[in-house]
Design a protein around this motif. Structure first.
Motif, PDB file in Angstrom:
ATOM      1  N   PHE A  16      -3.251  -9.072  -0.023  1.00 25.81           N
ATOM      2  CA  PHE A  16      -4.327  -8.477   0.762  1.00 25.81           C
ATOM      3  C   PHE A  16      -4.262  -6.952   0.692  1.00 25.81           C
ATOM      4  CE2 PHE A  16      -5.637  -6.667   4.886  1.00 25.81           C
ATOM      5  CZ  PHE A  16      -6.969  -7.043   4.901  1.00 25.81           C
ATOM      6  N   GLY A  17      -3.076  -6.401   0.905  1.00 20.52           N
ATOM      7  CA  GLY A  17      -2.918  -4.948   0.868  1.00 20.52           C
ATOM      8  C   GLY A  17      -3.306  -4.352  -0.466  1.00 20.52           C
ATOM      9  N   MET A  18      -2.864  -4.974  -1.548  1.00 16.61           N
ATOM     10  CA  MET A  18      -3.183  -4.445  -2.886  1.00 16.61           C
ATOM     11  C   MET A  18      -4.679  -4.508  -3.164  1.00 16.61           C
ATOM     12  SD  MET A  18      -0.065  -5.654  -5.409  1.00 16.61           S
ATOM     13  CE  MET A  18      -0.630  -7.325  -5.464  1.00 16.61           C
ATOM     14  N   ILE A  19      -5.305  -5.630  -2.853  1.00 20.84           N
ATOM     15  CA  ILE A  19      -6.731  -5.795  -3.158  1.00 20.84           C
ATOM     16  C   ILE A  19      -7.577  -4.827  -2.339  1.00 20.84           C
ATOM     17  CG2 ILE A  19      -8.687  -7.382  -2.921  1.00 20.84           C
ATOM     18  CD1 ILE A  19      -6.718  -9.643  -3.696  1.00 20.84           C
ATOM     19  N   VAL A  20      -7.350  -4.774  -1.032  1.00 18.96           N
ATOM     20  CA  VAL A  20      -8.165  -3.909  -0.172  1.00 18.96           C
ATOM     21  C   VAL A  20      -7.921  -2.440  -0.492  1.00 18.96           C
ATOM     22  CG1 VAL A  20      -8.615  -3.201   2.212  1.00 18.96           C
ATOM     23  CG2 VAL A  20      -8.348  -5.614   1.661  1.00 18.96           C
ATOM     24  N   ALA A  21      -6.680  -2.062  -0.733  1.00 19.19           N
ATOM     25  CA  ALA A  21      -6.382  -0.663  -1.052  1.00 19.19           C
ATOM     26  C   ALA A  21      -7.044  -0.245  -2.360  1.00 19.19           C
ATOM     27  CB  ALA A  21      -4.876  -0.448  -1.125  1.00 19.19           C
ATOM     28  N   GLN A  22      -7.128  -1.150  -3.313  1.00 23.03           N
ATOM     29  CA  GLN A  22      -7.777  -0.823  -4.588  1.00 23.03           C
ATOM     30  C   GLN A  22      -9.303  -0.800  -4.470  1.00 23.03           C
ATOM     31  OE1 GLN A  22      -6.308   0.205  -7.428  1.00 23.03           O
ATOM     32  NE2 GLN A  22      -4.390   0.141  -6.288  1.00 23.03           N
ATOM     33  N   LEU A  23      -9.866  -1.731  -3.728  1.00 28.99           N
ATOM     34  CA  LEU A  23     -11.322  -1.816  -3.606  1.00 28.99           C
ATOM     35  C   LEU A  23     -11.900  -0.841  -2.584  1.00 28.99           C
ATOM     36  CD1 LEU A  23     -11.878  -5.674  -3.740  1.00 28.99           C
ATOM     37  CD2 LEU A  23     -12.180  -4.009  -5.587  1.00 28.99           C
ATOM     38  N   MET A  24     -11.158  -0.565  -1.536  1.00 32.01           N
ATOM     39  CA  MET A  24     -11.663   0.298  -0.461  1.00 32.01           C
ATOM     40  C   MET A  24     -10.715   1.481  -0.274  1.00 32.01           C
ATOM     41  SD  MET A  24     -12.623  -2.764   2.098  1.00 32.01           S
ATOM     42  CE  MET A  24     -14.224  -2.619   2.817  1.00 32.01           C
ATOM     43  N   SER A  25      -9.754   1.317   0.621  1.00 32.73           N
ATOM     44  CA  SER A  25      -8.740   2.336   0.858  1.00 32.73           C
ATOM     45  C   SER A  25      -7.579   1.706   1.610  1.00 32.73           C
ATOM     46  CB  SER A  25      -9.303   3.510   1.673  1.00 32.73           C
ATOM     47  OG  SER A  25      -9.458   3.138   3.027  1.00 32.73           O
ATOM     48  N   TRP A  26      -6.466   2.397   1.636  1.00 32.83           N
ATOM     49  CA  TRP A  26      -5.325   1.872   2.385  1.00 32.83           C
ATOM     50  C   TRP A  26      -5.634   1.853   3.873  1.00 32.83           C
ATOM     51  CZ3 TRP A  26      -2.874   4.796   6.072  1.00 32.83           C
ATOM     52  CH2 TRP A  26      -3.037   6.187   6.010  1.00 32.83           C
ATOM     53  N   ARG A  27      -6.464   2.766   4.326  1.00 32.69           N
ATOM     54  CA  ARG A  27      -6.836   2.791   5.745  1.00 32.69           C
ATOM     55  C   ARG A  27      -7.666   1.548   6.109  1.00 32.69           C
ATOM     56  NH1 ARG A  27      -5.683   7.934   7.807  1.00 32.69           N
ATOM     57  NH2 ARG A  27      -5.321   9.490   6.203  1.00 32.69           N
ATOM     58  N   ALA A  28      -8.520   1.134   5.200  1.00 27.82           N
ATOM     59  CA  ALA A  28      -9.334  -0.065   5.438  1.00 27.82           C
ATOM     60  C   ALA A  28      -8.468  -1.312   5.552  1.00 27.82           C
ATOM     61  CB  ALA A  28     -10.348  -0.233   4.318  1.00 27.82           C
ATOM     62  N   SER A  29      -7.339  -1.330   4.860  1.00 28.96           N
ATOM     63  CA  SER A  29      -6.472  -2.508   4.950  1.00 28.96           C
ATOM     64  C   SER A  29      -5.931  -2.675   6.370  1.00 28.96           C
ATOM     65  CB  SER A  29      -5.343  -2.434   3.927  1.00 28.96           C
ATOM     66  OG  SER A  29      -4.532  -1.317   4.138  1.00 28.96           O
ATOM     67  N   PHE A  30      -5.773  -1.586   7.101  1.00 29.80           N
ATOM     68  CA  PHE A  30      -5.388  -1.699   8.509  1.00 29.80           C
ATOM     69  C   PHE A  30      -6.589  -2.112   9.361  1.00 29.80           C
ATOM     70  CE2 PHE A  30      -1.853   1.035   7.177  1.00 29.80           C
ATOM     71  CZ  PHE A  30      -0.805   0.378   7.780  1.00 29.80           C
ATOM     72  N   LEU A  31      -7.725  -1.494   9.138  1.00 24.29           N
ATOM     73  CA  LEU A  31      -8.892  -1.716   9.994  1.00 24.29           C
ATOM     74  C   LEU A  31      -9.491  -3.113   9.884  1.00 24.29           C
ATOM     75  CD1 LEU A  31     -10.729   1.704   9.645  1.00 24.29           C
ATOM     76  CD2 LEU A  31      -9.455   0.832  11.614  1.00 24.29           C
ATOM     77  N   LEU A  32      -9.404  -3.725   8.714  1.00 27.63           N
ATOM     78  CA  LEU A  32     -10.021  -5.037   8.533  1.00 27.63           C
ATOM     79  C   LEU A  32      -9.389  -6.114   9.415  1.00 27.63           C
ATOM     80  CD1 LEU A  32     -10.700  -5.120   4.693  1.00 27.63           C
ATOM     81  CD2 LEU A  32     -12.349  -4.885   6.547  1.00 27.63           C
ATOM     82  N   ILE A  49       0.809  -1.220   0.000  1.00 23.17           N
ATOM     83  CA  ILE A  49       0.000   0.000   0.000  1.00 23.17           C
ATOM     84  C   ILE A  49       0.842   1.269   0.000  1.00 23.17           C
ATOM     85  CG2 ILE A  49      -1.937  -1.165   1.113  1.00 23.17           C
ATOM     86  CD1 ILE A  49      -1.161   0.277   3.729  1.00 23.17           C
ATOM     87  N   MET A  50       2.164   1.124   0.079  1.00 28.98           N
ATOM     88  CA  MET A  50       3.029   2.293   0.186  1.00 28.98           C
ATOM     89  C   MET A  50       2.828   3.327  -0.932  1.00 28.98           C
ATOM     90  SD  MET A  50       7.162   2.750   0.566  1.00 28.98           S
ATOM     91  CE  MET A  50       7.369   1.150   1.197  1.00 28.98           C
ATOM     92  N   PRO A  51       2.717   2.939  -2.205  1.00 29.25           N
ATOM     93  CA  PRO A  51       2.510   3.973  -3.241  1.00 29.25           C
ATOM     94  C   PRO A  51       1.235   4.790  -3.035  1.00 29.25           C
ATOM     95  CG  PRO A  51       3.159   1.898  -4.239  1.00 29.25           C
ATOM     96  CD  PRO A  51       2.910   1.621  -2.790  1.00 29.25           C
ATOM     97  N   ILE A  52       0.178   4.142  -2.584  1.00 30.91           N
ATOM     98  CA  ILE A  52      -1.086   4.844  -2.358  1.00 30.91           C
ATOM     99  C   ILE A  52      -0.954   5.777  -1.151  1.00 30.91           C
ATOM    100  CG2 ILE A  52      -3.533   4.534  -1.798  1.00 30.91           C
ATOM    101  CD1 ILE A  52      -3.307   1.809  -3.284  1.00 30.91           C
ATOM    102  N   VAL A  53      -0.292   5.314  -0.097  1.00 29.68           N
ATOM    103  CA  VAL A  53      -0.092   6.123   1.111  1.00 29.68           C
ATOM    104  C   VAL A  53       0.766   7.346   0.774  1.00 29.68           C
ATOM    105  CG1 VAL A  53       0.951   6.172   3.408  1.00 29.68           C
ATOM    106  CG2 VAL A  53      -0.378   4.187   2.688  1.00 29.68           C
ATOM    107  N   ILE A  54       1.808   7.151  -0.009  1.00 24.30           N
ATOM    108  CA  ILE A  54       2.695   8.258  -0.384  1.00 24.30           C
ATOM    109  C   ILE A  54       1.909   9.345  -1.098  1.00 24.30           C
ATOM    110  CG2 ILE A  54       4.596   8.879  -1.937  1.00 24.30           C
ATOM    111  CD1 ILE A  54       5.884   6.161  -1.156  1.00 24.30           C
ATOM    112  N   THR A  55       1.029   8.942  -1.995  1.00 28.74           N
ATOM    113  CA  THR A  55       0.205   9.914  -2.722  1.00 28.74           C
ATOM    114  C   THR A  55      -0.822  10.570  -1.800  1.00 28.74           C
ATOM    115  OG1 THR A  55       0.438   8.592  -4.720  1.00 28.74           O
ATOM    116  CG2 THR A  55      -1.350  10.193  -4.690  1.00 28.74           C
TER     117      THR A  55
END
Length: 191
Positions: A148-164, A28-34
């Motif tokens: 998991f990180g790539m799928i959740v970050a694309q479908l929801m958000s990078w924050r959701a990947s932590f919360l799930l 998820i790092m590229p999405i978080v950086i942006t």
């Protein structure tokens, strides 16, 4: 001593959970950086700091203090969960890095204490029957974390990947506490 096999499953689940978060951050790092306008080099420090914190697992845990090890796992999972919440709701990169490193340190405590409980539940040569299970869970978790990180970050958000993962942390905490207490009452402390 039949309670030791469910404990092995619970500790392996903890190992899987902690290792998923290790590599999920890489995905998820590229999405978080942006999203947080974070410098890439700084974000890498937090990501790789997680992996470095796992070196603490290499220190052997005492097998005779089952209560101390159980409390260590419980506190480790609680801090891991709190650090996960911090990561999910952070407004700035520095807090995300701090939360992720705190997650790593708490995860290292969980794995360290889990190894000690395994040594208590599977004494002597029996340990070699048990240790491949959490080791395999770590390997699966490291691979699954990226996916998991790539799928959740694309479908929801990078924050959701932590919360799930938070409900899974709660399940792991309850399972380890129940099974470790059950095992401690069934197995006398060998001194």
């Amino acid at each position: 001593m039949s309670g030791r096999w469910p404990l092995l499953v619970a500790l392996s689940f903890c190992a899987l959970l902690v290792s998923v978060y290790a590599t999920m951050a890489i995905a998820i790092m590229p999405i978080v950086i942006t999203d947080l306008a974070a410098p890439p080099a700084i974000m890498q420090v937090g990501t790789y700091g997680y992996l470095v914190a796992f070196l603490g697992v290499l220190v052997p845990a005492p097998r005779r203090q089952a209560v101390l090890l159980t409390v260590s796992i419980a506190l480790g999972l609680v801090v891991f969960g709190l650090a996960t919440v911090l990561c999910a709701f952070t407004p700035m990169p520095s807090l995300l890095i701090g939360g992720h490193v705190l997650q790593a340190l708490a995860g290292a405590v969980v794995l360290w204490a889990g190894t000690g409980l395994l040594r208590a539940a599977f004494p002597g040569p029996e340990l070699w029957k048990a240790i491949p299970v959490p080791a395999a869970a770590v390997l699966v978790g490291l691979g699954a974390g990226v996916l998991f990180g790539m799928i959740v970050a694309q479908l929801m958000s990078w924050r959701a990947s932590f919360l799930l993962g938070l409900p899974l942390v709660a399940v792991a905490l309850v399972a380890v506490l129940i099974l470790a207490v059950r095992l401690a009452s069934a197995v006398p402390d060998r001194r």
